[in-house]
Design a protein around this motif. Structure first.
Motif, PDB file in Angstrom:
ATOM      1  N   ALA A 187       1.874  -4.117  12.266  1.00 19.90           N
ATOM      2  CA  ALA A 187       2.896  -3.799  13.265  1.00 19.90           C
ATOM      3  C   ALA A 187       2.349  -3.804  14.682  1.00 19.90           C
ATOM      4  CB  ALA A 187       3.525  -2.443  12.958  1.00 19.90           C
ATOM      5  N   ILE A 188       1.063  -3.477  14.855  1.00 17.74           N
ATOM      6  CA  ILE A 188       0.491  -3.471  16.209  1.00 17.74           C
ATOM      7  C   ILE A 188      -0.183  -4.795  16.555  1.00 17.74           C
ATOM      8  CG2 ILE A 188       0.232  -0.977  16.220  1.00 17.74           C
ATOM      9  CD1 ILE A 188      -2.717  -1.302  15.691  1.00 17.74           C
ATOM     10  N   GLY A 189      -0.017  -5.795  15.678  1.00 19.72           N
ATOM     11  CA  GLY A 189      -0.469  -7.143  16.016  1.00 19.72           C
ATOM     12  C   GLY A 189      -1.823  -7.541  15.502  1.00 19.72           C
ATOM     13  N   ALA A 190      -2.426  -6.723  14.647  1.00 19.17           N
ATOM     14  CA  ALA A 190      -3.721  -7.086  14.071  1.00 19.17           C
ATOM     15  C   ALA A 190      -3.538  -8.023  12.883  1.00 19.17           C
ATOM     16  CB  ALA A 190      -4.471  -5.827  13.639  1.00 19.17           C
ATOM     17  N   ASN A 191      -4.610  -8.695  12.526  1.00 22.65           N
ATOM     18  CA  ASN A 191      -4.630  -9.546  11.337  1.00 22.65           C
ATOM     19  C   ASN A 191      -5.303  -8.765  10.218  1.00 22.65           C
ATOM     20  OD1 ASN A 191      -3.694 -11.923  12.842  1.00 22.65           O
ATOM     21  ND2 ASN A 191      -5.726 -11.866  13.765  1.00 22.65           N
ATOM     22  N   VAL A 192      -4.637  -8.653   9.078  1.00 23.89           N
ATOM     23  CA  VAL A 192      -5.114  -7.785   8.009  1.00 23.89           C
ATOM     24  C   VAL A 192      -5.575  -8.606   6.814  1.00 23.89           C
ATOM     25  CG1 VAL A 192      -4.539  -5.890   6.453  1.00 23.89           C
ATOM     26  CG2 VAL A 192      -3.486  -5.999   8.731  1.00 23.89           C
ATOM     27  N   VAL A 193      -6.756  -8.259   6.308  1.00 22.36           N
ATOM     28  CA  VAL A 193      -7.194  -8.752   5.006  1.00 22.36           C
ATOM     29  C   VAL A 193      -7.229  -7.554   4.068  1.00 22.36           C
ATOM     30  CG1 VAL A 193      -9.623  -8.639   5.737  1.00 22.36           C
ATOM     31  CG2 VAL A 193      -8.997  -9.906   3.687  1.00 22.36           C
ATOM     32  N   ALA A 194      -6.462  -7.630   2.988  1.00 25.76           N
ATOM     33  CA  ALA A 194      -6.326  -6.538   2.028  1.00 25.76           C
ATOM     34  C   ALA A 194      -7.179  -6.818   0.806  1.00 25.76           C
ATOM     35  CB  ALA A 194      -4.866  -6.358   1.632  1.00 25.76           C
ATOM     36  N   ILE A 195      -7.887  -5.800   0.327  1.00 29.59           N
ATOM     37  CA  ILE A 195      -8.793  -5.957  -0.811  1.00 29.59           C
ATOM     38  C   ILE A 195      -8.412  -4.955  -1.895  1.00 29.59           C
ATOM     39  CG2 ILE A 195     -11.193  -5.898  -1.573  1.00 29.59           C
ATOM     40  CD1 ILE A 195     -10.626  -6.030   2.139  1.00 29.59           C
ATOM     41  N   ASP A 196      -8.264  -5.445  -3.125  1.00 22.95           N
ATOM     42  CA  ASP A 196      -7.954  -4.576  -4.257  1.00 22.95           C
ATOM     43  C   ASP A 196      -8.308  -5.335  -5.530  1.00 22.95           C
ATOM     44  OD1 ASP A 196      -6.037  -1.843  -4.379  1.00 22.95           O
ATOM     45  OD2 ASP A 196      -6.146  -2.942  -6.266  1.00 22.95           O
ATOM     46  N   ILE A 197      -8.197  -4.659  -6.677  1.00 21.73           N
ATOM     47  CA  ILE A 197      -8.430  -5.329  -7.962  1.00 21.73           C
ATOM     48  C   ILE A 197      -7.124  -5.589  -8.691  1.00 21.73           C
ATOM     49  CG2 ILE A 197     -10.751  -4.370  -8.214  1.00 21.73           C
ATOM     50  CD1 ILE A 197      -9.570  -2.304 -10.146  1.00 21.73           C
ATOM     51  N   SER A 198      -5.996  -5.196  -8.099  1.00 15.54           N
ATOM     52  CA  SER A 198      -4.691  -5.369  -8.718  1.00 15.54           C
ATOM     53  C   SER A 198      -3.893  -6.435  -7.989  1.00 15.54           C
ATOM     54  CB  SER A 198      -3.916  -4.042  -8.679  1.00 15.54           C
ATOM     55  OG  SER A 198      -2.535  -4.234  -8.909  1.00 15.54           O
ATOM     56  N   GLU A 199      -3.454  -7.445  -8.716  1.00 15.34           N
ATOM     57  CA  GLU A 199      -2.633  -8.488  -8.107  1.00 15.34           C
ATOM     58  C   GLU A 199      -1.286  -7.935  -7.671  1.00 15.34           C
ATOM     59  OE1 GLU A 199      -3.015 -11.476  -7.016  1.00 15.34           O
ATOM     60  OE2 GLU A 199      -5.117 -11.594  -7.618  1.00 15.34           O
ATOM     61  N   GLU A 200      -0.765  -6.949  -8.407  1.00 15.14           N
ATOM     62  CA  GLU A 200       0.493  -6.325  -8.013  1.00 15.14           C
ATOM     63  C   GLU A 200       0.355  -5.655  -6.648  1.00 15.14           C
ATOM     64  OE1 GLU A 200       3.699  -2.946  -9.609  1.00 15.14           O
ATOM     65  OE2 GLU A 200       1.796  -3.265 -10.653  1.00 15.14           O
ATOM     66  N   ALA A 201      -0.735  -4.927  -6.456  1.00 18.94           N
ATOM     67  CA  ALA A 201      -0.969  -4.271  -5.172  1.00 18.94           C
ATOM     68  C   ALA A 201      -1.174  -5.292  -4.058  1.00 18.94           C
ATOM     69  CB  ALA A 201      -2.174  -3.341  -5.269  1.00 18.94           C
ATOM     70  N   LEU A 202      -1.893  -6.361  -4.346  1.00 21.21           N
ATOM     71  CA  LEU A 202      -2.143  -7.394  -3.334  1.00 21.21           C
ATOM     72  C   LEU A 202      -0.866  -8.140  -2.980  1.00 21.21           C
ATOM     73  CD1 LEU A 202      -5.578  -8.757  -4.604  1.00 21.21           C
ATOM     74  CD2 LEU A 202      -5.159  -7.263  -2.635  1.00 21.21           C
ATOM     75  N   ASN A 203       0.008  -8.366  -3.956  1.00 18.85           N
ATOM     76  CA  ASN A 203       1.297  -8.998  -3.658  1.00 18.85           C
ATOM     77  C   ASN A 203       2.114  -8.122  -2.723  1.00 18.85           C
ATOM     78  OD1 ASN A 203       0.881 -11.301  -5.210  1.00 18.85           O
ATOM     79  ND2 ASN A 203       1.758 -10.405  -7.057  1.00 18.85           N
ATOM     80  N   LEU A 204       2.107  -6.813  -2.963  1.00 18.43           N
ATOM     81  CA  LEU A 204       2.829  -5.898  -2.093  1.00 18.43           C
ATOM     82  C   LEU A 204       2.196  -5.878  -0.704  1.00 18.43           C
ATOM     83  CD1 LEU A 204       5.129  -3.957  -1.766  1.00 18.43           C
ATOM     84  CD2 LEU A 204       3.775  -2.175  -2.888  1.00 18.43           C
ATOM     85  N   ALA A 205       0.876  -5.954  -0.632  1.00 13.44           N
ATOM     86  CA  ALA A 205       0.194  -6.006   0.663  1.00 13.44           C
ATOM     87  C   ALA A 205       0.629  -7.234   1.459  1.00 13.44           C
ATOM     88  CB  ALA A 205      -1.318  -6.010   0.465  1.00 13.44           C
ATOM     89  N   ARG A 206       0.751  -8.365   0.781  1.00 11.85           N
ATOM     90  CA  ARG A 206       1.214  -9.580   1.470  1.00 11.85           C
ATOM     91  C   ARG A 206       2.643  -9.405   1.978  1.00 11.85           C
ATOM     92  NH1 ARG A 206      -2.257 -12.107  -2.427  1.00 11.85           N
ATOM     93  NH2 ARG A 206      -0.634 -12.061  -4.024  1.00 11.85           N
ATOM     94  N   GLN A 207       3.489  -8.767   1.184  1.00 10.04           N
ATOM     95  CA  GLN A 207       4.866  -8.529   1.613  1.00 10.04           C
ATOM     96  C   GLN A 207       4.930  -7.627   2.839  1.00 10.04           C
ATOM     97  OE1 GLN A 207       7.325  -7.149  -1.705  1.00 10.04           O
ATOM     98  NE2 GLN A 207       6.162  -8.441  -3.115  1.00 10.04           N
ATOM     99  N   LEU A 208       3.934  -6.759   2.970  1.00  7.95           N
ATOM    100  CA  LEU A 208       3.907  -5.814   4.085  1.00  7.95           C
ATOM    101  C   LEU A 208       3.164  -6.356   5.300  1.00  7.95           C
ATOM    102  CD1 LEU A 208       3.251  -2.537   2.070  1.00  7.95           C
ATOM    103  CD2 LEU A 208       5.409  -3.309   3.051  1.00  7.95           C
TER     104      LEU A 208
END
Length: 346
Positions: A187-208
């Motif tokens: 939301a503040i304009g940064a580029n985010v790389v999300a790290i997890d072991i769950s594809e479900e969590a990573l899919n939600l991270a991409r949606q967010l």
């Protein structure tokens, strides 16, 4: 009142009928309309917090309606819609006078220092310092979800990390804390790389809003993967889980003069993790903590929620009853599913 109570650490809690709380002279009693289920509650139930005295009622992510008011309270009335930071300040110590209520010398935490909000009612101390008025457009479930994970992430990304638009932010662990950080950094304009072991969590991270994701269970080296994606390392990196591995990786994947923010709790056997100190020195890295957020800082976050820049309601994936909260609490360490669970029926 009806409440979830545990009488021994790690033993199954049960629903009990307890006396209704009465307000301290400086406090209020809140009728709980929603309560988040947080991993910090699991740590408390496991016996990882020395403040807890048995028997105990957990719960610190809450929103509700003021039910009773102490005689010295000036700002609040019965019927006010409120939430509260999970760390409360006394309002009179040196840290509180400097505006840093989140590290108050005499801090209190519902669900830890006294009975919490897995209940129909909860007492809140020093109400004039700590209560936060809820906008009429914000529902109780969303407000409760802000109380620990979201505000801690907001402080981590905005106040501690001082993240700027265009910077790379690495978020290690995409539970409620990590997903909140993903949304806020985006939301503040940064580029985010999300790290997890769950594809479900990573899919939600991409949606967010995550610009890239790394499945730590599938790549040979998380630090190298983040460095490649960010072309040299993250400017700001968060350990949103609280584990020696995620802590080490979060520090190691920083570029020179980057900031590591420890958000996830490091307790019990994880309380003294190894860190790459030689890299901290050579690259002039910063290691910071984020421990809740002061009530007076809620205005900035709530303004972003009301404008639509932040949508914490998207993190809520399950609404449950107080009875169902017992299983939800005991299974927090299994990391089943993604997003935030909120108790909405008492």
């Amino acid at each position: 009142m009806k409440a979830v109570v545990f009488e021994q650490f790690s033993a199954p809690p049960r629903i009990q009928q307890l006396p209704d709380p009465t307000p301290e002279a400086h406090g209020v009693v809140v009728k709980v309309m929603a309560n988040g289920v947080c991993r910090s509650d699991w740590h408390g139930w496991m016996g990882h917090d020395t403040d807890i005295q048995l028997p105990h009622v957990p719960g610190h992510e809450l929103a509700g309606i003021v039910e009773a008011v102490g005689k010295d309270v000036k700002k609040w009335r019965i019927g006010d819609r409120v939430t509260v930071p999970f760390v409360g300040g006394c309002g009179t110590c040196a840290e509180c006078h400097s505006g840093n209520h989140q590290v108050c010398d005499s801090q209190f935490q519902p669900g830890f220092t006294h009975w919490g909000s897995f209940a129909e009612y909860v007492g809140i101390h020093y109400a004039d310092v700590n209560l936060v008025a809820l906008p009429g457009t914000l529902d109780f479930a969303t407000a409760a979800s802000l109380g620990c994970r979201f505000v801690t992430s907001f402080r981590a990304v905005v106040d501690q990390g001082k993240t700027a638009a265009g910077q790379w932010v690495a978020v290690h662990g995409c539970g409620g804390v990590g997903l909140s950080a993903v949304m806020i950094a985006n939301a503040i304009g940064a580029n985010v790389v999300a790290i997890d072991i769950s594809e479900e969590a990573l899919n939600l991270a991409r949606q967010l809003g995550a610009a890239a994701t790394v499945n730590a269970a599938k790549v040979p080296n998380v630090v190298e993967a983040v460095a490649e994606i960010t072309r040299g390392g993250a400017h700001v990196s968060l350990d949103a889980l609280g584990h020696p591995t995620t802590c080490f990786n979060s520090i190691s994947n920083l570029r020179k003069r980057g900031k590591h923010i420890q958000v996830g709790l490091m307790l019990a056997e994880n309380s003294t993790p190894a860190i790459p100190m030689s890299k901290v020195i050579a690259h002039e890295l910063e290691i910071l903590g984020s421990h809740g957020m002061q009530a007076h800082r809620y205005d900035a976050m709530l303004a972003m929620v009301q404008s639509g820049k932040l949508a914490p309601e998207k993190l809520i994936v399950k609404r449950i009853t107080l009875e169902q909260s017992i299983d939800a609490l005991m299974n927090m360490d299994k990391f089943e599913g993604a997003g935030v669970t909120v108790v909405t029926e008492f």
